[in-house]
Enzyme design. Structure first.
Site, mmCIF file in Angstrom:
data_model
loop_
_atom_site.group_PDB
_atom_site.id
_atom_site.type_symbol
_atom_site.label_atom_id
_atom_site.label_comp_id
_atom_site.label_asym_id
_atom_site.label_seq_id
_atom_site.Cartn_x
_atom_site.Cartn_y
_atom_site.Cartn_z
ATOM 1 N N ARG A 1 0.796 -1.233 0.000
ATOM 2 C CA ARG A 1 0.000 0.000 0.000
ATOM 3 C C ARG A 1 0.828 1.283 0.000
ATOM 4 O O ARG A 1 0.274 2.365 0.060
ATOM 5 C CB ARG A 1 -1.018 -0.025 1.144
ATOM 6 C CG ARG A 1 -2.237 -0.871 0.775
ATOM 7 C CD ARG A 1 -3.326 -0.829 1.810
ATOM 8 N NE ARG A 1 -2.911 -1.455 3.030
ATOM 9 C CZ ARG A 1 -2.898 -2.766 3.243
ATOM 10 N NH1 ARG A 1 -3.321 -3.603 2.307
ATOM 11 N NH2 ARG A 1 -2.485 -3.258 4.384
ATOM 12 N N ASP B 1 -14.342 -10.881 12.286
ATOM 13 C CA ASP B 1 -13.302 -10.273 11.447
ATOM 14 C C ASP B 1 -13.542 -8.771 11.310
ATOM 15 O O ASP B 1 -13.227 -8.169 10.296
ATOM 16 C CB ASP B 1 -13.187 -10.926 10.062
ATOM 17 C CG ASP B 1 -12.004 -10.391 9.251
ATOM 18 O OD1 ASP B 1 -11.040 -9.898 9.869
ATOM 19 O OD2 ASP B 1 -12.043 -10.467 8.016
ATOM 20 N N LYS C 1 -14.603 -1.605 9.666
ATOM 21 C CA LYS C 1 -15.370 -2.665 9.014
ATOM 22 C C LYS C 1 -16.777 -2.806 9.573
ATOM 23 O O LYS C 1 -17.695 -3.173 8.854
ATOM 24 C CB LYS C 1 -14.639 -4.002 9.185
ATOM 25 C CG LYS C 1 -13.559 -4.272 8.152
ATOM 26 C CD LYS C 1 -13.097 -5.719 8.302
ATOM 27 C CE LYS C 1 -12.008 -6.058 7.311
ATOM 28 N NZ LYS C 1 -11.594 -7.481 7.448
ATOM 29 N N CYS D 1 -9.010 -23.433 -1.047
ATOM 30 C CA CYS D 1 -8.811 -22.939 -2.416
ATOM 31 C C CYS D 1 -9.510 -21.627 -2.724
ATOM 32 O O CYS D 1 -8.941 -20.754 -3.377
ATOM 33 C CB CYS D 1 -9.273 -23.988 -3.433
ATOM 34 S SG CYS D 1 -8.568 -25.615 -3.149
ATOM 35 N N MET E 1 2.145 -20.512 -5.328
ATOM 36 C CA MET E 1 1.346 -21.733 -5.175
ATOM 37 C C MET E 1 2.246 -22.805 -4.570
ATOM 38 O O MET E 1 2.836 -23.624 -5.259
ATOM 39 C CB MET E 1 0.784 -22.166 -6.539
ATOM 40 C CG MET E 1 -0.052 -23.438 -6.478
ATOM 41 S SD MET E 1 -1.445 -23.340 -5.319
ATOM 42 C CE MET E 1 -1.654 -25.083 -4.950
HETATM 43 CA CA CA Z 1 -8.934 -9.956 8.898
#
Ligand code: CA
Length: 708
Positions: A142, A330, A357, A637, A675
């Site tokens: 950022r 969260d 949030k 995934c 990956m």
């Molecule tokens: Ca978080």
């Protein structure tokens, strides 16, 4: 007065250097000339964007008005700079005396002539691609900090690096984390006097959060403040946080929280409050998310989801305001903090504003952390209100999903995430890239822990019957999708109400920039970069960059010409985990777009591209295999492979070849791209079951699209 004079001199020096030189080494000793004095006077220095939020107040307001609501239709491209990666671009560039310093995904830094885009130098932190697997939310960066001739960057593998602002040469490089744990750094450092401040990320994967200060010259650690306590059996940390955890904060934790780190990462907002000489630190969510798993459902769990005030010289605790005691969704207080003053009962009060949030807009008194006001700026259904006596939320008990699933709004994506907001002192409005993100949470207290992979203790459900309208799972999913939205929201922080808003059908929209030209700029994931009238939201101008935009823009001036710059490149958590129809093509490489009035640089549109076909097969799989595959798909995934940023497995030819699949998933042949081998968390049989599920899901979606 002295500061003003220095500014004028610095500006003159930069101007003549730019005119005379094209070589970075010639620009030399004056590059990166950001000082405490200059930042204290940044309000009077509109040509520059000297720190992350432009000034220490982090309002992301540029006073420049050459580009304004009357002439913005003349805005044209000045130049572009293409990057070497198509991963998400979230950086806020820094501009100092005609030079732009910008970081890209994978922690590369470029210094540019800010008027022409000429690259003065490049730097690559050479992060091991395998470390990308620890990035919850893309391999983004950022931004950098610039200070007294140095450029600082935090890296995905947990390092803090100082570069020579004139040449890009490395001056020092320190490891700020235990690299055997799933820590990452994506946030921009901040500098106060002679210390560079840096946090980290990783609360989804199982780490203990902290913020650290390093000496700008030597790179030596000066202090560290842990945001959550460690294992009591290990004793004190020898850190600045020891005292406050011994006094009261340690008693707010229960159970064996340390096994998954506890969370509380400081992954984005850190603000220096120059008036009160204190550092405000935004603290993240718990690890794991589920409070019953983390702390037996007991205690406030300080300092999760708190605004924390620290002494910048020592890291000593000053005060805190906790937004979500016993956090379990969260929810984070890591979102942007903007400093201003407000009249409260006739008194001029220094306040910090935050739209975190959880959907409430908080105004907190910077002198002691007391709550001034808090009202919902977005739809939320976890609290009735915030009690003004105690400063604590009055929760709706069902929102804790203890006995039944709950469609919680906002979800962990938040009502506002990292995307910068801006505050215009001219209009008195805060421009928030707001979101409405419902998600059905179910208790998963007995889940299997996977250190290094996502650990939430939450099942993310297709809402069961009765929770939302709809007779079928498809109908209920459609209901959730229809209620998932974004807003460009102009919020009046004094009245605590919306002045105007523009609704979008996609939540993950770019940050905002407010300017003295009565403009608000915002990029969107559809690739457009847009200007609106800051008073009323009238759309005034738009440019198609063909890259989804999530970053926030900046504005600056060189030689009397105002520029607006935006980093374009779709990504971040939602970029990896979800997609819409118009994102089916893989994103092109990220690009910096810079505009000026009557700019006439050319831009060649990308050739059209059809999405790759869905993987198809004649193989058949039994129901048990598909069920195992589905469970592992959701556990491992989707968080990275359900959006346009990483390869879409449903459209990948690798899914049709069992050997190739095993080579990637179990043997880790693509580890250098992030990956890594998943052998630590699953057997070859589990991996094969995922392949089966991917092929069946690809067939289902292909059939669904055929019908449409
Ligand atoms: Ca978080």
């Amino acid at each position: 007065m002295i500061a003003r004079k220095l500014l004028v001199l610095a500006g003159l020096a930069a101007t003549s250097l730019l005119a005379a030189c094209t070589d970075a080494s010639d620009m030399g000793h004056d590059m990166g000339n950001v000082t405490q004095e200059r930042l204290l006077a940044a309000d009077d220095d509109p040509d520059n964007w000297l720190s992350h939020g432009r000034t220490w107040n982090e309002d992301r307001f540029s006073p420049l008005d050459q580009i304004n609501a009357e002439n913005v239709d003349r805005l044209g491209l000045a130049y572009t700079v293409e990057f070497d990666t198509n991963r998400g671009q979230e950086a806020t560039p820094i501009v100092v005396d005609g030079v732009m310093y910008v970081s890209t995904a994978w922690d590369k830094v470029l210094a540019l002539n800010a008027a022409t885009g000429e690259v003065l130098w490049r730097y690559d932190a050479e992060v091991d691609g395998a470390h990308g697997a620890y990035a919850c939310c893309d391999v983004v960066n950022r931004g950098v900090a610039v200070w007294e001739g140095k450029v600082f960057i935090g890296t995905l593998d947990g390092r803090l690096i100082a570069l020579d602002a004139a040449t890009g040469e490395e001056l020092w490089d320190v490891v700020t984390v235990d690299q055997s744990q799933p820590y990452t750094i994506t946030g921009a450092p901040r500098v106060v006097r002679d210390k560079v401040i840096i946090g980290n990320s990783g609360a989804e994967l199982g780490v203990r959060g902290y913020v650290s200060a390093y000496d700008t010259d030597s790179g030596d650690l000066v202090w560290r403040f842990y945001t959550v306590p460690g294992n009591p059996a290990d004793g004190p940390d020898g850190a600045a946080s020891d005292a406050v955890f011994a006094q009261f904060a340690g008693d707010t934790w229960h159970g064996q929280w340390w096994e998954l780190g506890g969370g509380g990462t400081v992954w984005d907002s850190i603000v220096y409050d120059a008036e009160l000489d204190q550092l405000l630190v935004g603290v993240g969510n718990g690890s794991p998310w589920n409070y019953r798993v983390r702390s037996n459902g007991q205690g406030d769990n300080l300092f999760l989801t708190s605004i924390l005030a620290l002494d910048p010289d020592t890291g000593a605790y000053k005060w805190h305001y906790q937004e979500n005691p016993g956090e379990t969704w969260d929810y984070t207080a890591t979102q942007q903090m903007t400093l201003t003053h407000m009249q409260v009962h006739g008194e001029d009060v220094p306040v910090v504003m935050q739209a975190p949030k959880n959907g409430f807009f908080y105004i907190v008194d910077r002198r002691d952390g007391s709550l001034v006001s808090a009202e919902p700026y977005a739809r939320q259904n976890w609290a009735e209100r915030i009690d003004m006596e105690t400063g604590r939320p009055v929760e709706l008990p069902a929102a804790r999903f203890a006995h039944a699933p709950y469609l919680v709004t906002p979800s962990g994506l938040g009502a506002h995430a990292f995307h910068p907001m801006s505050y215009s002192p001219q209009t008195g409005l805060v421009y928030i890239p707001a979101m409405q993100t419902p998600s059905a949470y179910e208790d998963n207290a007995g889940y299997t822990r996977h250190i290094g992979r996502w650990n939430t203790g939450v099942n993310f459900l297709t809402p069961p019957a009765g929770l939302v309208p709809g007779d079928t799972p498809e109908a209920r999913r459609a209901y959730v999708t229809a209620n998932t939205k974004g807003y460009l929201l102009a919020w009046d922080p004094v009245a605590q109400q919306a002045r105007w808003s523009i609704e979008r059908d996609w939540p993950w929209n770019g940050g905002t920039l407010a300017t003295g030209g009565n403009l608000v700029f915002q990029g969107l994931p559809d690739g457009t970069f847009n200007a609106y009238n800051a008073e009323d939201g009238t759309p005034l101008w738009s440019f198609q960059t063909e890259r989804g935009i999530v970053a926030g823009g900046i504005s600056y001036a060189v030689d009397g010409v105002q520029y607006v710059a935006i980093m374009a490149g779709y990504g971040g958590s939602m970029g990896m985990a979800s997609q819409s129809d118009w994102m089916r093509r893989p994103p092109p490489n990220g690009m910096l777009f810079v505009f000026r009035l009557d700019g006439d640089a050319s831009y060649t549109p990308l050739p059209p591209q059809e999405p790759a076909p869905y993987a198809s097969t004649d193989e058949t799989f039994d129901a048990a295999t598909l069920a195992t595959g589905q469970a592992n798909w959701f556990a491992f995934c989707t968080i990275c492979h359900n959006g346009p940023v990483n390869p879409n497995l449903l459209r990948s030819p690798v899914a049709t070849d069992a050997n190739a699949w095993k080579a990637v998933v179990i043997d880790g042949i693509l580890a250098d791209r992030g990956m890594i081998s998943f052998a630590p968390w699953m057997s070859a049989g589990d991996a094969e079951a995922i392949r089966a599920y991917v092929l069946s899901e690809a067939a289902r979606r292909a059939a669904e699209e055929e019908r449409e």
